[in-house]
Design a protein around this motif. Structure first.
Motif, short mmCIF file in Angstrom:
data_model
loop_
_atom_site.label_atom_id
_atom_site.label_comp_id
_atom_site.label_asym_id
_atom_site.label_seq_id
_atom_site.Cartn_x
_atom_site.Cartn_y
_atom_site.Cartn_z
N ILE A 1 -1.84 6.47 3.13
CA ILE A 1 -2.34 7.75 2.39
C ILE A 1 -1.47 9.00 2.75
CG2 ILE A 1 -4.08 9.25 1.55
CD1 ILE A 1 -5.91 6.61 1.56
N ALA A 2 -1.58 9.21 4.14
CA ALA A 2 -1.07 10.22 4.85
C ALA A 2 0.53 10.48 4.52
CB ALA A 2 -1.26 10.40 6.39
N LYS A 3 1.14 9.17 4.52
CA LYS A 3 2.72 9.05 4.54
C LYS A 3 2.77 9.18 2.78
CE LYS A 3 5.71 5.66 5.48
NZ LYS A 3 5.88 4.12 5.91
N ILE B 1 0.93 -1.27 0.12
CA ILE B 1 -0.16 0.05 -0.05
C ILE B 1 0.92 1.30 0.08
CG2 ILE B 1 -2.03 -0.85 0.74
CD1 ILE B 1 -1.51 -0.04 3.76
N ASN B 2 1.92 1.22 0.50
CA ASN B 2 2.74 2.36 0.69
C ASN B 2 3.46 2.50 -0.93
OD1 ASN B 2 3.05 3.28 3.21
ND2 ASN B 2 4.25 1.17 3.73
N THR C 1 -7.47 1.54 8.69
CA THR C 1 -6.39 2.14 9.56
C THR C 1 -5.23 2.04 8.74
OG1 THR C 1 -6.00 0.15 10.75
CG2 THR C 1 -7.44 1.82 12.09
N GLY C 2 -4.73 1.18 8.14
CA GLY C 2 -3.59 0.95 7.66
C GLY C 2 -3.62 1.77 6.12
N ALA D 1 -5.21 9.47 9.14
CA ALA D 1 -4.72 10.15 8.24
C ALA D 1 -4.60 11.61 8.81
CB ALA D 1 -5.06 10.15 6.91
N LYS D 2 -4.30 12.14 9.89
CA LYS D 2 -4.51 13.46 10.55
C LYS D 2 -3.98 14.34 9.80
CE LYS D 2 -6.72 12.32 14.38
NZ LYS D 2 -8.15 12.62 14.67
#
Ligand code: NAX
Length: 328
Positions: A116-118, A74-75, A110-111, A144-145
């Motif tokens: 996505i945030a990263k 996913i990354n 969650t993952g 994904a704050k």
């Protein structure tokens, strides 16, 4: 030539993926002159089938496809994406409690939220389709704050399109005559397709269809149960119409909404219409092509308020359940 828009699709080898990818690749989603870079995400057991789908996209020789990246990482999958379409999830199976479903999907979302945030582009927008889509979206958003709340969407457009089609059939008009259909609440059997504010040929739907008992009864239940009716008839769940609704949702958010009309998509509640803040709930939405807003001042009568309260109550229970599970 424009630079490509990078789009991730999870569950890319699934049924909806099989309809959706070809629509994105052909230009239906972002327009006939907009290249797309496709990042296709599957779990490991789906990778062989995904390889076949990639061969078929290649075999279409689409002029707009800049690149295709199939992956189970996913990354890697969310790297640089402008749009993330989260279609893959684990659907409810017979005997499964809602809490079990929320827990299994909670781990996925969650993952994915964190990835996505990263990895995503700074302008990323996320549309969650995989069910329970409102609450899956809530989980991903809360994980994904760094990605602002106005970038998160869950799909209720298929419900809107179904409602329009039912109203048109009853009124004996073409579906293009039907406008201003709002879906309120959850993408579930509690959703409320609001016919009181709908228009047919520019007139109130209730003035054209003079059968309030049908509107309050059979119409609502037909829309709410349409997914189940399709499973019964086809032996599997709606896929092409769901993919079409994904295309419609993204187009509606990225192009100006026709004057006086609105479309439906679930967004993070800001408290409009007295709806609990910070849950992902469907509202009537307008877009100017880049920014969207919840349409204010849509009349909500007592009947509508009762229906909206019921669907919001369900969303609050789902939110409480995932909070209890430590997912948000
Ligand atoms: P399929 O079961 O055909 O495909 C799902 C695909 O997702 C499979 O290929 C599976 O390997 C993959 N997948 C599962 N977990 C994954 C993960 N963690 N990461 C990446 N891929 C993963 O289902 P399909 O008919 O395509 O439906 C997909 C989802 O859409 C379901 O959850 C379904 O309930 C939901 N729907 C939502 C709708 C809506 O209006 N919001 C309407 C249609 C549809 O029911």
């Amino acid at each position: 030539m424009k630079s490509p828009i990078t789009v991730a699709v999870t569950g890319a080898a699934g049924q909806i993926g099989y309809s959706l990818l070809f629509r994105i690749a052909s230009g239906s989603m972002f327009g006939p002159d907009q290249p797309v870079a496709l990042r296709l995400i599957e779990i490991e057991p789906g990778m062989a089938a995904l390889g076949g789908v990639v061969m078929e996209i290649d075999d279409c020789a689409f002029p707009l496809v800049h690149s295709i990246t199939p992956t189970s990482d996913i990354n890697e999958g969310f790297k640089g994406v402008n749009w993330a379409l989260l279609v893959g999830s684990v659907p409810r199976k017979a005997g499964m409690e809602r809490k079990d479903l929320l827990n299994i999907n909670g781990k996925i979302f969650t993952g994915q939220g964190q990835a996505i945030a990263k990895n995503a582009a700074s302008d990323v927008r996320v549309l969650v389709v995989g069910n329970p889509c409102n609450t899956n979206c809530l989980i991903a958003m809360n994980n994904a704050k760094d990605v602002p709340a106005d970038r998160w969407f869950a799909m209720t457009r298929l419900d809107e399109n179904r409602a329009k089609s039912q109203l048109a059939a009853k009124a004996g008009v073409h579906v293009s005559e039907v406008s201003n259909v709002a879906i309120w609440g959850n993408h579930s059997a509690t959703q409320y397709p609001d016919f009181y504010n709908a228009k047919i040929g520019g007139k109130a739907a209730t003035d054209v269809i003079k059968d309030e008992a049908w509107l309050q009864g059979e119409f609502i239940s037909t829309v709410q149960q349409r997914g189940a009716a399709i499973i019964k008839a086809r032996g599997s769940s709606s896929a092409a119409s769901a993919a079409n609704a994904v295309v419609d949702t993204v187009r509606s958010l990225t192009t100006p909404t026709p004057a006086g009309d609105w479309t439906s998509v679930a967004v993070c509640s800001d408290g409009s219409y007295g709806v609990e803040k910070d849950i992902i709930t469907s509202f009537p939405i307008r877009s100017n092509g880049s920014k969207w807003e919840i349409v204010q001042g849509v009349p909500v009568n007592e009947f509508s308020q009762g229906k909206i309260n019921a669907t919001i109550q369900e969303l609050k229970e789902e939110r409480d359940a995932v909070k209890e599970l430590g997912l948000i």
